[in-house]
Design an enzyme around this catalytic site. Structure first.
Site, PDB file in Angstrom:
ATOM      1  N   SER A 277       0.828  -1.218   0.000  1.00  0.00           N
ATOM      2  CA  SER A 277       0.000   0.000   0.000  1.00  0.00           C
ATOM      3  C   SER A 277       0.861   1.266   0.000  1.00  0.00           C
ATOM      4  O   SER A 277       0.608   2.202  -0.777  1.00  0.00           O
ATOM      5  CB  SER A 277      -0.975   0.003   1.177  1.00  0.00           C
ATOM      6  OG  SER A 277      -0.299  -0.223   2.390  1.00  0.00           O
ATOM      7  N   HIS A 307      -1.845  -8.893   1.742  1.00  0.00           N
ATOM      8  CA  HIS A 307      -1.518  -7.646   2.459  1.00  0.00           C
ATOM      9  C   HIS A 307      -2.649  -7.365   3.458  1.00  0.00           C
ATOM     10  O   HIS A 307      -2.941  -8.177   4.321  1.00  0.00           O
ATOM     11  CB  HIS A 307      -1.313  -6.539   1.414  1.00  0.00           C
ATOM     12  CG  HIS A 307      -0.773  -5.242   1.936  1.00  0.00           C
ATOM     13  ND1 HIS A 307      -0.069  -5.127   3.112  1.00  0.00           N
ATOM     14  CD2 HIS A 307      -0.844  -3.970   1.441  1.00  0.00           C
ATOM     15  CE1 HIS A 307       0.284  -3.859   3.302  1.00  0.00           C
ATOM     16  NE2 HIS A 307      -0.182  -3.134   2.304  1.00  0.00           N
ATOM     17  N   HIS A 353       6.032 -12.868   6.856  1.00  0.00           N
ATOM     18  CA  HIS A 353       6.215 -11.455   6.492  1.00  0.00           C
ATOM     19  C   HIS A 353       7.316 -11.306   5.452  1.00  0.00           C
ATOM     20  O   HIS A 353       8.255 -12.115   5.409  1.00  0.00           O
ATOM     21  CB  HIS A 353       6.567 -10.611   7.729  1.00  0.00           C
ATOM     22  CG  HIS A 353       6.287  -9.154   7.527  1.00  0.00           C
ATOM     23  ND1 HIS A 353       7.213  -8.284   7.012  1.00  0.00           N
ATOM     24  CD2 HIS A 353       5.168  -8.439   7.743  1.00  0.00           C
ATOM     25  CE1 HIS A 353       6.674  -7.082   6.935  1.00  0.00           C
ATOM     26  NE2 HIS A 353       5.428  -7.143   7.370  1.00  0.00           N
ATOM     27  N   ARG A 362       3.676  -5.267  16.591  1.00  0.00           N
ATOM     28  CA  ARG A 362       2.268  -4.841  16.546  1.00  0.00           C
ATOM     29  C   ARG A 362       1.372  -5.983  17.032  1.00  0.00           C
ATOM     30  O   ARG A 362       0.311  -5.754  17.600  1.00  0.00           O
ATOM     31  CB  ARG A 362       1.888  -4.422  15.114  1.00  0.00           C
ATOM     32  CG  ARG A 362       2.698  -3.246  14.593  1.00  0.00           C
ATOM     33  CD  ARG A 362       2.445  -2.994  13.116  1.00  0.00           C
ATOM     34  NE  ARG A 362       2.844  -4.116  12.287  1.00  0.00           N
ATOM     35  CZ  ARG A 362       2.686  -4.179  10.964  1.00  0.00           C
ATOM     36  NH1 ARG A 362       2.146  -3.158  10.322  1.00  0.00           N
ATOM     37  NH2 ARG A 362       3.083  -5.242  10.286  1.00  0.00           N
ATOM     38  N   ASP A 408      -1.819  -8.849  11.626  1.00  0.00           N
ATOM     39  CA  ASP A 408      -3.185  -9.268  11.306  1.00  0.00           C
ATOM     40  C   ASP A 408      -3.634 -10.497  12.085  1.00  0.00           C
ATOM     41  O   ASP A 408      -4.828 -10.793  12.146  1.00  0.00           O
ATOM     42  CB  ASP A 408      -3.303  -9.545   9.801  1.00  0.00           C
ATOM     43  CG  ASP A 408      -2.987  -8.314   8.987  1.00  0.00           C
ATOM     44  OD1 ASP A 408      -3.497  -7.239   9.338  1.00  0.00           O
ATOM     45  OD2 ASP A 408      -2.206  -8.409   8.028  1.00  0.00           O
TER      46      ASP A 408
HETATM   47  N1  NMX Z   1       1.387 -19.892   5.241  1.00  0.00           N
HETATM   48  C1  NMX Z   1       1.777 -20.750   4.252  1.00  0.00           C
HETATM   49  N2  NMX Z   1       2.826 -20.526   3.450  1.00  0.00           N
HETATM   50  C2  NMX Z   1       3.547 -19.420   3.666  1.00  0.00           C
HETATM   51  C3  NMX Z   1       3.232 -18.500   4.679  1.00  0.00           C
HETATM   52  C4  NMX Z   1       2.083 -18.761   5.473  1.00  0.00           C
HETATM   53  N3  NMX Z   1       1.672 -17.935   6.436  1.00  0.00           N
HETATM   54  N4  NMX Z   1       4.117 -17.489   4.635  1.00  0.00           N
HETATM   55  C5  NMX Z   1       4.954 -17.749   3.617  1.00  0.00           C
HETATM   56  N5  NMX Z   1       4.608 -18.929   3.034  1.00  0.00           N
HETATM   57  C6  NMX Z   1       5.199 -19.530   1.842  1.00  0.00           C
HETATM   58  C7  NMX Z   1       5.038 -18.601   0.662  1.00  0.00           C
HETATM   59  O1  NMX Z   1       3.730 -18.688   0.118  1.00  0.00           O
HETATM   60  C8  NMX Z   1       6.142 -19.091  -0.266  1.00  0.00           C
HETATM   61  O2  NMX Z   1       5.702 -20.287  -0.848  1.00  0.00           O
HETATM   62  P1  NMX Z   1       6.036 -20.623  -2.404  1.00  0.00           P
HETATM   63  O3  NMX Z   1       7.532 -20.599  -2.497  1.00  0.00           O
HETATM   64  O4  NMX Z   1       5.428 -21.960  -2.610  1.00  0.00           O
HETATM   65  O5  NMX Z   1       5.409 -19.529  -3.215  1.00  0.00           O
HETATM   66  C9  NMX Z   1       7.252 -19.458   0.743  1.00  0.00           C
HETATM   67  O6  NMX Z   1       6.588 -19.684   2.001  1.00  0.00           O
HETATM   68  C10 NMX Z   1       8.294 -18.382   0.913  1.00  0.00           C
HETATM   69  O7  NMX Z   1       7.662 -17.168   1.273  1.00  0.00           O
HETATM   70  P2  NMX Z   1       8.396 -16.093   2.200  1.00  0.00           P
HETATM   71  O8  NMX Z   1       9.627 -15.653   1.472  1.00  0.00           O
HETATM   72  O9  NMX Z   1       8.557 -16.610   3.561  1.00  0.00           O
HETATM   73  O10 NMX Z   1       7.316 -14.936   2.285  1.00  0.00           O
HETATM   74  P3  NMX Z   1       7.020 -13.744   1.253  1.00  0.00           P
HETATM   75  O11 NMX Z   1       7.919 -12.606   1.580  1.00  0.00           O
HETATM   76  O12 NMX Z   1       7.048 -14.228  -0.166  1.00  0.00           O
HETATM   77  O13 NMX Z   1       5.514 -13.414   1.600  1.00  0.00           O
HETATM   78  C11 NMX Z   1       3.661 -12.987   3.020  1.00  0.00           C
HETATM   79  C12 NMX Z   1       5.147 -12.723   2.780  1.00  0.00           C
HETATM   80  C13 NMX Z   1       3.216 -12.081   4.151  1.00  0.00           C
HETATM   81  C14 NMX Z   1       2.893 -12.633   1.753  1.00  0.00           C
HETATM   82  C15 NMX Z   1       3.466 -14.485   3.406  1.00  0.00           C
HETATM   83  O14 NMX Z   1       4.147 -14.762   4.587  1.00  0.00           O
HETATM   84  C16 NMX Z   1       2.002 -14.866   3.550  1.00  0.00           C
HETATM   85  O15 NMX Z   1       1.365 -15.201   2.541  1.00  0.00           O
HETATM   86  N6  NMX Z   1       1.428 -14.799   4.798  1.00  0.00           N
HETATM   87  C17 NMX Z   1       0.029 -15.046   4.995  1.00  0.00           C
HETATM   88  C18 NMX Z   1      -0.790 -13.821   4.603  1.00  0.00           C
HETATM   89  C19 NMX Z   1      -0.601 -12.695   5.584  1.00  0.00           C
HETATM   90  O16 NMX Z   1      -0.675 -12.868   6.786  1.00  0.00           O
HETATM   91  N7  NMX Z   1      -0.396 -11.480   5.057  1.00  0.00           N
HETATM   92  C20 NMX Z   1      -0.334 -10.284   5.893  1.00  0.00           C
HETATM   93  C21 NMX Z   1       1.036  -9.599   5.933  1.00  0.00           C
HETATM   94  C22 NMX Z   1       0.975  -8.385   6.815  1.00  0.00           C
HETATM   95  N8  NMX Z   1       0.166  -7.336   6.208  1.00  0.00           N
HETATM   96  O17 NMX Z   1      -0.700  -6.797   6.851  1.00  0.00           O
HETATM   97  O18 NMX Z   1       0.385  -6.955   5.045  1.00  0.00           O
HETATM   98  C1  MLT Z   2       2.306  -3.676   6.485  1.00  0.00           C
HETATM   99  O1  MLT Z   2       1.957  -3.202   7.584  1.00  0.00           O
HETATM  100  O2  MLT Z   2       2.343  -2.969   5.469  1.00  0.00           O
HETATM  101  C2  MLT Z   2       2.582  -5.139   6.394  1.00  0.00           C
HETATM  102  O3  MLT Z   2       3.146  -5.645   7.565  1.00  0.00           O
HETATM  103  C3  MLT Z   2       3.291  -5.572   5.141  1.00  0.00           C
HETATM  104  C4  MLT Z   2       4.696  -5.107   4.937  1.00  0.00           C
HETATM  105  O4  MLT Z   2       5.303  -4.401   5.725  1.00  0.00           O
HETATM  106  O5  MLT Z   2       5.240  -5.516   3.883  1.00  0.00           O
END
Ligand code: NMX
Ligand code: MLT
Length: 471
Positions: A277, A307, A353, A362, A408
């Site tokens: 964002s 996100h 993350h 947080r 979250d």
């Molecule tokens: N559950 C399952 N798989 C996960 C998770 C999770 N919570 N977190 C990461 N992975 C997987 C990810 O999908 C990826 O798989 P693949 O290689 O098959 O595509 C692998 O682990 C490596 O990912 P990372 O490098 O650890 O994480 P990345 O930086 O790519 O993504 C998020 C970060 C936040 C997108 C990821 O951790 C996620 O999808 N979390 C769940 C959704 C979430 O809670 N999002 C909110 C973030 C905070 N916000 O408010 O924005």
């Molecule tokens: C945020 O607050 O924007 C989330 O934790 C995602 C991020 O920092 O990439």
């Protein structure tokens, strides 16, 4: 633009006060100084030239210093670890979490003014801190609160634009529509059309940003009441602060829910510049799109499930656990449920993350809030069990870089406890808060004259040729 006239009048008065050095005039000088001290614009006016100089010096002295190298993995991996943005308002440390202008969340809770001693920080105080880098006094925060109140009126066409959408439209779609409808009042786009000099861009950006921040709670509350409360609108209570009044307009008047809203709006506001964002808002605004256009774009990024929509997904997921296994689910049953989620090709929402490598502070401050106010709530206890169960499973997967909970993972159960049970609405609350961080930086983007953002992209063919050459 009325206030710019008043600022220049103030400085004239100030000069006059300096010239007439008598006892009575120095009393007057003190009064003038005190009133400008409460005005955040005067602080910005003073800060901007010194920060412009600072940036100029960094460019001329360090312009050619390398900050790291770019690998193919980084290009293909969502630019993780690639430093590419200037973002003044906050900085994220992978282990320690966010610092707002150098202050951690516990430090903000200590030093930012609150409604009562030891209470949660007022989001207006955080806005002051993000904009100026200084901790405000209670008087400064009160002045900013009343300035925001004076800008909070919503033109009727905004409600009409939202009403044109079906009530079933996602709350984030309704919210972005509301922000786009507010855009017609943009001071920046009017000033640009009228040929404003680039050195003055920050001024109407400031105007738009403050108005947008001021108006968002009423637009957000309208959407909540429209969808979930038969359109029965709760008018603003002008005796309340920003967070307290937001809770009130949503229909929640308990002092604990108001405190929660102050904490919620404070901690979701800013997370350095690279999150989807913030980065989107900054990118769009670099084309000199006004703050409304830029923030609407940012909201569309926030609405994605990886996100900001993750807060909705977390509560829905937790409720699906309860539906299937009951509130008193054992840790073993919970493990099975987590594996079932993963095996069906889904993520566990609220964990992981892009930058953080430890539990999100947080998350921790919301956990502390829960321990203080709702220790026996069954959903809070379930969230606590997840804290034990999920990280080892994600670690076992072997690919997740951060198995710990993020912001979250916790917010939904707190809101749910106080009666705000409609998970689909949660990302709108995140959006109201995120405006504070994004808009603060947009003002600095324009004040520092940051350029159009335009990174280079390449094709797979380009990568193959380039890499073959370099091996
Ligand atoms: N559950 C399952 N798989 C996960 C998770 C999770 N919570 N977190 C990461 N992975 C997987 C990810 O999908 C990826 O798989 P693949 O290689 O098959 O595509 C692998 O682990 C490596 O990912 P990372 O490098 O650890 O994480 P990345 O930086 O790519 O993504 C998020 C970060 C936040 C997108 C990821 O951790 C996620 O999808 N979390 C769940 C959704 C979430 O809670 N999002 C909110 C973030 C905070 N916000 O408010 O924005
Ligand atoms: C945020 O607050 O924007 C989330 O934790 C995602 C991020 O920092 O990439």
């Amino acid at each position: 633009m009325v206030f710019y006239r008043s600022v220049s009048l103030l400085s004239k008065l100030r000069n006059r006060a300096v010239q007439q050095h008598s006892v009575s005039s120095s009393v007057r000088w003190l009064q003038i100084q005190a009133s400008s001290d409460l005005d955040i614009r005067s602080h910005l006016k003073e800060l901007i030239p010194e920060q412009q100089e600072r940036l100029k010096k960094i460019k001329s002295e360090y312009g050619k210093v390398q900050l790291g190298s770019i690998t193919v993995d980084m290009v293909l991996g969502g630019m993780r670890g690639m430093t590419g943005l200037l973002w003044e308002t906050s900085l994220l440390d992978p282990d320690e979490g966010i610092r707002f202008r150098g202050l951690s969340i516990p430090e903000c809770q200590k030093v930012l003014p609150a409604v009562k001693p030891g209470g949660e920080p007022l989001p207006e105080g955080l806005l002051w801190l993000l904009l100026t880098g200084k901790v405000p006094s209670k008087e400064q925060v009160d002045a900013l609160s009343s300035e925001l109140r004076s800008r909070a009126n919503i033109p009727d066409h905004v409600y009409k634009a939202i009403d044109a959408l079906p009530i079933t439209a996602h709350p984030m779609t309704q919210f972005t529509t509301g922000v786009m409808a507010l855009q017609v009042q943009s001071e920046f786009s009017k000033a640009y059309e009228n040929g404003i000099h680039k050195s003055k861009y920050w001024e109407p950006t400031f105007e738009d940003s403050l108005s947008l921040i001021a108006q968002l709670p009423a637009v957000a509350a309208y959407i909540y009441r429209r969808i979930y409360k038969n359109g029965e609108i709760v008018p603003a209570n002008d005796s309340l602060d920003y967070g307290g009044n937001f809770a009130h307009m949503l229909g929640f008047d308990s002092s604990e829910m108001q405190e929660l809203m102050r904490l919620y709006v404070t901690i979701h506001s800013d997370h350095e510049g690279g999150n989807v964002s913030a980065h989107t808002g900054h990118l769009v605004s670099s084309a000199l799109s006004d703050p409304y256009l830029s923030f609407a774009a940012a909201l569309n990024g926030l609405a994605g499930p990886l996100h900001g929509l993750a807060n909705q997904e977390v509560l829905l997921w937790i409720k699906s656990v309860v539906n299937e296994c009951g509130e008193n689910i054992s840790k073993d049953q919970l493990k099975d449920y987590v594996w079932k989620t993963l095996n069906s090709g889904k993520v566990v929402p609220g964990f992981g993350h892009g930058v953080l490598r430890k539990t999100d502070p947080r998350y921790m401050c919301q956990r502390e809030f829960a321990l203080k106010h709702l220790p026996d709530d069954p959903l809070f206890q379930l969230v606590s069990k997840l804290y034990d169960v999920v990280p080892p499973i994600l670690t076992e997967l072997g690919k997740v870089k951060n198995p710990w909970p993020n912001v979250d993972a916790h917010s939904g159960v707190l809101l749910n406890y106080y009666g705000l049970t409609e998970a689909r609405y949660y990302t709108v609350l995140f959006g109201v808060s995120r405006a504070i961080g994004i808009c603060s930086q947009l003002i600095w983007d324009r004040a520092l004259g940051l350029p159009l953002e335009r990174p280079k992209s390449v094709t797979m063919e380009w990568l193959e040729k380039h890499c073959n050459k370099s091996v």
